[in-house]
Design a protein around this motif. Structure first.
Motif, mmCIF file in Angstrom:
data_model
loop_
_atom_site.group_PDB
_atom_site.id
_atom_site.type_symbol
_atom_site.label_atom_id
_atom_site.label_comp_id
_atom_site.label_asym_id
_atom_site.label_seq_id
_atom_site.Cartn_x
_atom_site.Cartn_y
_atom_site.Cartn_z
ATOM 1 N N LEU A 166 6.785 6.857 -3.047
ATOM 2 C CA LEU A 166 5.589 7.350 -3.725
ATOM 3 C C LEU A 166 5.205 8.720 -3.176
ATOM 4 C CD1 LEU A 166 3.365 4.132 -3.785
ATOM 5 C CD2 LEU A 166 4.728 5.073 -5.648
ATOM 6 N N SER A 167 4.609 9.521 -4.022
ATOM 7 C CA SER A 167 4.139 10.825 -3.576
ATOM 8 C C SER A 167 2.912 10.650 -2.688
ATOM 9 C CB SER A 167 3.782 11.688 -4.785
ATOM 10 O OG SER A 167 2.631 11.166 -5.438
ATOM 11 N N ALA A 168 2.605 11.704 -1.930
ATOM 12 C CA ALA A 168 1.424 11.655 -1.057
ATOM 13 C C ALA A 168 0.164 11.436 -1.875
ATOM 14 C CB ALA A 168 1.331 12.961 -0.263
ATOM 15 N N ARG A 169 0.123 12.023 -3.061
ATOM 16 C CA ARG A 169 -1.061 11.860 -3.908
ATOM 17 C C ARG A 169 -1.228 10.411 -4.355
ATOM 18 N NH1 ARG A 169 -2.443 15.509 -9.297
ATOM 19 N NH2 ARG A 169 -4.581 14.760 -9.572
ATOM 20 N N SER A 170 -0.112 9.751 -4.727
ATOM 21 C CA SER A 170 -0.179 8.343 -5.132
ATOM 22 C C SER A 170 -0.618 7.457 -3.970
ATOM 23 C CB SER A 170 1.184 7.876 -5.663
ATOM 24 O OG SER A 170 1.519 8.562 -6.838
ATOM 25 N N VAL A 171 -0.081 7.745 -2.777
ATOM 26 C CA VAL A 171 -0.480 6.982 -1.585
ATOM 27 C C VAL A 171 -1.970 7.155 -1.318
ATOM 28 C CG1 VAL A 171 -0.185 6.768 0.914
ATOM 29 C CG2 VAL A 171 1.817 7.073 -0.558
ATOM 30 N N LYS A 172 -2.461 8.365 -1.454
ATOM 31 C CA LYS A 172 -3.889 8.617 -1.232
ATOM 32 C C LYS A 172 -4.738 7.853 -2.244
ATOM 33 C CE LYS A 172 -7.332 12.297 -0.726
ATOM 34 N NZ LYS A 172 -8.330 11.647 -1.596
ATOM 35 N N HIS A 173 -4.310 7.830 -3.515
ATOM 36 C CA HIS A 173 -5.053 7.083 -4.531
ATOM 37 C C HIS A 173 -5.102 5.595 -4.196
ATOM 38 C CE1 HIS A 173 -4.527 10.294 -7.934
ATOM 39 N NE2 HIS A 173 -5.465 10.598 -7.069
ATOM 40 N N LEU A 174 -3.959 5.043 -3.737
ATOM 41 C CA LEU A 174 -3.920 3.630 -3.370
ATOM 42 C C LEU A 174 -4.824 3.357 -2.169
ATOM 43 C CD1 LEU A 174 -0.098 2.960 -3.751
ATOM 44 C CD2 LEU A 174 -1.920 1.999 -5.160
ATOM 45 N N ARG A 175 -4.772 4.241 -1.185
ATOM 46 C CA ARG A 175 -5.623 4.087 0.008
ATOM 47 C C ARG A 175 -7.090 4.132 -0.378
ATOM 48 N NH1 ARG A 175 -9.647 7.427 2.619
ATOM 49 N NH2 ARG A 175 -9.630 6.954 4.852
ATOM 50 N N ASP A 176 -7.469 5.074 -1.257
ATOM 51 C CA ASP A 176 -8.865 5.199 -1.676
ATOM 52 C C ASP A 176 -9.326 3.973 -2.464
ATOM 53 O OD1 ASP A 176 -8.877 7.650 -0.467
ATOM 54 O OD2 ASP A 176 -8.728 8.822 -2.319
ATOM 55 N N THR A 177 -8.420 3.419 -3.281
ATOM 56 C CA THR A 177 -8.769 2.221 -4.055
ATOM 57 C C THR A 177 -9.009 1.028 -3.142
ATOM 58 O OG1 THR A 177 -7.483 2.997 -5.951
ATOM 59 C CG2 THR A 177 -7.990 0.641 -5.865
ATOM 60 N N VAL A 178 -8.098 0.833 -2.184
ATOM 61 C CA VAL A 178 -8.252 -0.292 -1.251
ATOM 62 C C VAL A 178 -9.510 -0.105 -0.409
ATOM 63 C CG1 VAL A 178 -7.199 -1.529 0.681
ATOM 64 C CG2 VAL A 178 -5.773 -0.741 -1.203
ATOM 65 N N ARG A 179 -9.790 1.128 -0.019
ATOM 66 C CA ARG A 179 -10.997 1.356 0.787
ATOM 67 C C ARG A 179 -12.251 1.046 -0.028
ATOM 68 N NH1 ARG A 179 -13.613 6.462 4.116
ATOM 69 N NH2 ARG A 179 -14.916 5.093 5.371
ATOM 70 N N ALA A 180 -12.255 1.409 -1.303
ATOM 71 C CA ALA A 180 -13.413 1.100 -2.146
ATOM 72 C C ALA A 180 -13.628 -0.413 -2.232
ATOM 73 C CB ALA A 180 -13.217 1.691 -3.541
ATOM 74 N N ILE A 181 -12.520 -1.163 -2.316
ATOM 75 C CA ILE A 181 -12.613 -2.626 -2.362
ATOM 76 C C ILE A 181 -13.191 -3.159 -1.050
ATOM 77 C CG2 ILE A 181 -11.261 -4.768 -2.465
ATOM 78 C CD1 ILE A 181 -9.287 -3.207 -4.286
ATOM 79 N N CYS A 182 -12.695 -2.648 0.064
ATOM 80 C CA CYS A 182 -13.161 -3.118 1.378
ATOM 81 C C CYS A 182 -14.622 -2.754 1.626
ATOM 82 C CB CYS A 182 -12.266 -2.544 2.479
ATOM 83 S SG CYS A 182 -10.576 -3.207 2.486
ATOM 84 N N ARG A 183 -15.025 -1.570 1.201
ATOM 85 C CA ARG A 183 -16.427 -1.169 1.376
ATOM 86 C C ARG A 183 -17.340 -2.074 0.549
ATOM 87 N NH1 ARG A 183 -16.702 5.283 0.784
ATOM 88 N NH2 ARG A 183 -18.879 4.891 1.361
ATOM 89 N N TRP A 184 -16.871 -2.455 -0.637
ATOM 90 C CA TRP A 184 -17.639 -3.400 -1.453
ATOM 91 C C TRP A 184 -17.739 -4.743 -0.726
ATOM 92 C CZ3 TRP A 184 -16.369 -8.157 -3.484
ATOM 93 C CH2 TRP A 184 -17.258 -8.700 -4.432
ATOM 94 N N GLY A 185 -16.615 -5.162 -0.110
ATOM 95 C CA GLY A 185 -16.617 -6.428 0.615
ATOM 96 C C GLY A 185 -17.597 -6.420 1.770
ATOM 97 N N VAL A 186 -17.717 -5.280 2.461
ATOM 98 C CA VAL A 186 -18.684 -5.172 3.557
ATOM 99 C C VAL A 186 -20.115 -5.250 3.020
ATOM 100 C CG1 VAL A 186 -19.579 -3.639 5.346
ATOM 101 C CG2 VAL A 186 -17.100 -3.881 5.038
#
Length: 280
Positions: A1-21
């Motif tokens: 995956l490109s760095a941009r795709s990895v960043k998008h995935l990281r940001d999505t997972v972080r948004a999920i985790c922040r919601w969980g908190v």
């Protein structure tokens, strides 16, 4: 995956985790400790007038000529172009309305709403864009007549068809469309340019023609004018030099005479030059 795709995935997972908190189903956000990769924006290539002419001439007789003309003339995104239906085109008023976009999700082609609220927009069309769309409509109708073998049925099918589909009346896959364009550029031995660069070419040519940034931002469907300014900062900087030259041609001698300085030799020789600058 490109760095941009990895960043998008990281940001999505972080948004999920922040919601969980926030919902107190997680004690902490573990992704907060993960540094996102650095993303370098792909090099922007744009076409000048000669480049646009060469591209369209090379595409003559192919199924890409009309889409290229529309992309250069409107600045539409790929998905917006492929999502156009004939009901979105008003030939009488010379307008096009963006109501949907096409994307590939889970290997399935699907429609989705425009990217942002401002992406749902109506554009006034240049005469050459209207002509390209008329040619496309005529060509598509002939293709549908060959498939349906009935003129009335062909007209019915066209009413619900996408503006740009394949010769067999099937819808374009967005990635396949990009690959077809890249293959065409390679076979035609043209300077390398991406499909998305046609959108950039539209914006830079509009800037060089004197169109204001707010109008260009609205035409591109950017969420804010600052997005447009950031993307096209280099084109804007070059236009600022031209703007300074026009101001000097208009006011240079007047200001120099008023403050007792020497007239600018570049502007003092020719009244017609100053008149031309004023007319621009």
């Amino acid at each position: 995956l490109s760095a941009r795709s990895v960043k998008h995935l990281r940001d999505t997972v972080r948004a999920i985790c922040r919601w969980g908190v926030r919902m107190e189903v997680m004690l902490r956000d573990p992704v907060a400790a993960v540094e996102p990769p650095k993303c370098e924006a792909p090099e922007m290539r744009t076409l000048d007038l000669a480049g646009v002419a060469a591209l369209l001439k090379a595409a003559n007789g192919t199924e890409l000529q009309e889409p290229i003309a529309v992309l250069v003339g409107t600045g539409l995104r790929r998905g917006e172009l492929l999502g156009l239906r004939w009901s979105d085109i008003d030939f009488v008023a010379g307008r096009l309305t963006v109501r949907r976009s096409i994307e590939i999700a889970d290997r399935t082609r699907r429609e989705k709403p425009p990217k942002t609220q401002r992406s749902a927009r109506t554009l006034a069309l240049a005469a050459f864009v209207i002509e390209a769309l008329r040619r496309r409509k005529s060509t598509q109708l002939e293709q549908l007549k060959a498939i349906a073998r009935d003129e009335l049925e062909a007209h019915r099918r066209q009413e619900v068809s996408y503006v740009f589909d394949r010769a067999d009346s099937s819808a374009w896959n967005p990635d396949s469309f990009s690959w077809a364009f890249a293959d065409f550029v390679r076979r035609a031995k043209l300077p390398k340019i991406r499909l998305h660069d046609l959108r950039h070419s539209h914006a830079t040519l509009a800037l060089s023609a004197g169109t204001d940034l707010k109008t260009i931002s609205a035409a591109l469907g950017h969420s804010t004018i600052s997005v447009t300014a950031n993307v096209y900062v280099h084109a804007i900087e070059s236009m600022q030099r031209s703007h300074a030259d026009r101001i000097d041609a208009m006011l240079g001698d007047t200001v120099a005479n008023a403050i007792g300085g020497a007239p600018n030799p570049a502007t003092s020789n020719s009244g017609p030059q100053r008149a031309h600058a004023l007319s621009r």
